[in-house]
Design an enzyme around this catalytic site. Sequence first.
Site, mmCIF file in Angstrom:
data_model
loop_
_atom_site.group_PDB
_atom_site.id
_atom_site.type_symbol
_atom_site.label_atom_id
_atom_site.label_comp_id
_atom_site.label_asym_id
_atom_site.label_seq_id
_atom_site.Cartn_x
_atom_site.Cartn_y
_atom_site.Cartn_z
ATOM 1 N N LYS A 21 -34.744 1.901 -40.125
ATOM 2 C CA LYS A 21 -33.384 2.465 -40.147
ATOM 3 C C LYS A 21 -33.108 3.160 -41.486
ATOM 4 O O LYS A 21 -32.445 4.200 -41.521
ATOM 5 C CB LYS A 21 -32.355 1.363 -39.862
ATOM 6 C CG LYS A 21 -32.542 0.713 -38.491
ATOM 7 C CD LYS A 21 -31.546 -0.406 -38.256
ATOM 8 C CE LYS A 21 -31.908 -1.228 -37.030
ATOM 9 N NZ LYS A 21 -33.103 -2.070 -37.230
ATOM 10 N N CYS A 66 -30.079 -7.643 -33.618
ATOM 11 C CA CYS A 66 -30.929 -7.523 -32.424
ATOM 12 C C CYS A 66 -30.783 -8.795 -31.588
ATOM 13 O O CYS A 66 -31.746 -9.336 -31.068
ATOM 14 C CB CYS A 66 -32.381 -7.228 -32.787
ATOM 15 S SG CYS A 66 -33.132 -8.391 -33.941
ATOM 16 N N PRO A 113 -38.264 -3.788 -41.677
ATOM 17 C CA PRO A 113 -39.369 -3.044 -42.295
ATOM 18 C C PRO A 113 -39.043 -1.594 -42.678
ATOM 19 O O PRO A 113 -39.943 -0.842 -43.033
ATOM 20 C CB PRO A 113 -40.439 -3.079 -41.204
ATOM 21 C CG PRO A 113 -39.650 -3.088 -39.929
ATOM 22 C CD PRO A 113 -38.410 -3.881 -40.208
#
Length: 431
Positions: free
Chosen positions: A257, A373, A254
């Site tokens: 970063k 992740c 989203p």
Amino acid sequence: MSKNIRALAARCLYAVVDQGRSLNDELPKQQLLVDSPKDKGLLQELCYGVLRYLPELELQVRRFVNKPLTGKQRVFHFLMIVGIYQIKYTRIPDHAAVAETVAATAILKNKHLKGLVNAVLRSYQREPELDETLPDAVKYNHPGWFIKKIQAGYPDSWQQILEQNQQRPPMWLRVNQSKKSVTDYLTLLSEQEIEVVQVAPLSQAILLASPVDVQKLPGFSDGWVSVQDGAAQMAAPLLQAQANDNVLDCCAAPGGKTCHILELTPNLGSMTAIDIEAQRLVRVEENLARLGLQANVIAADAVNTEQWFNGQHFDRILLDAPCSGTGVIRKNPDIKWLRRASDIDSLVVLQQQILKSIWALLKPGGTMIYATCSILPEENTEQVKRFVENNADAHLEDLAIVDNCKDWQILPGENSMDGFYYAKLTKKAVH
């Protein structure tokens, strides 16, 4: 429609567990039917809580139901699970939990099951605990295939990882340092009596003592601060983008970063953010707008670069690759029930394809950060090792800011962070 929170929770859980929908998609739909913030919060607590303890709760229901519910009645299976979760894990008085859960049968349009739901919950109240030895899937509330993978990858710490996955995620903040210094923002938090536990030394991420509504954060709507896990906040410092660099954030949604890189290096040459799902890029645009930042946002397939690449090679690339999400189960407990063992093999292949195609867009001498992740070695250390072995121009660099290690696997709960993986690759000029 009456807004019985237990009925809404049962519907949401049925959609996630039986129909394979994402909790991030389904919960907001049900929350739209609720007016008060308190009720929205309770609905979230019931859905997240059940997904954390699903195998254990299902076992309890099976004890008292002779014939499993099927078809349209399956939603009542989840209603009974919601009832038992309230009795076992919340402060809701038992009588209120039972009464509201039984009342939900009428909302779900099957009063015939009222007696069954009532009987199961009262039976559980009388006989809440089992004496038998439980299988690992129930004991640890994770699917068996996943437990086996974690045991293989982390033989000395697998139980700790599974226990951390069951915890509620903490709240980390990222200060927009182009607008406020971290020191100044800590003062603002103190003035609002929002307690801080620590400031991460490498990323300057702020860990709060307990979560707060974002609208209570000083300057949130003015773009002074964002919510982002401490592990995810390591991406931008590791990338070390410089003034005038041409930067690509691949699989950017989203957009946390993307924004962090722009905050740290406001004089970038250009920033391109791509994601294959156009719908998810709406969040990227919203985050950029709130923070007062600009990027070239493109709905694009990272594998088929010829469809969007303009020929301007990149100095730095952040590749936050599509992955199993097994490092962020604390905040996405539905991952445990939506993922299958076979998904991992498919994801590993997709990661290889993206690595190959995106690497071609990096300038000689350029830097790529490969991130996931995930905590599964096949998506992380093994993936990077294979890539370096197969590409003569790829060099695995020391992550200089992290004790000179070649790559960095953060495990769930480590320094209160999510599970995350980072590797830094530089492109050698091959003669």
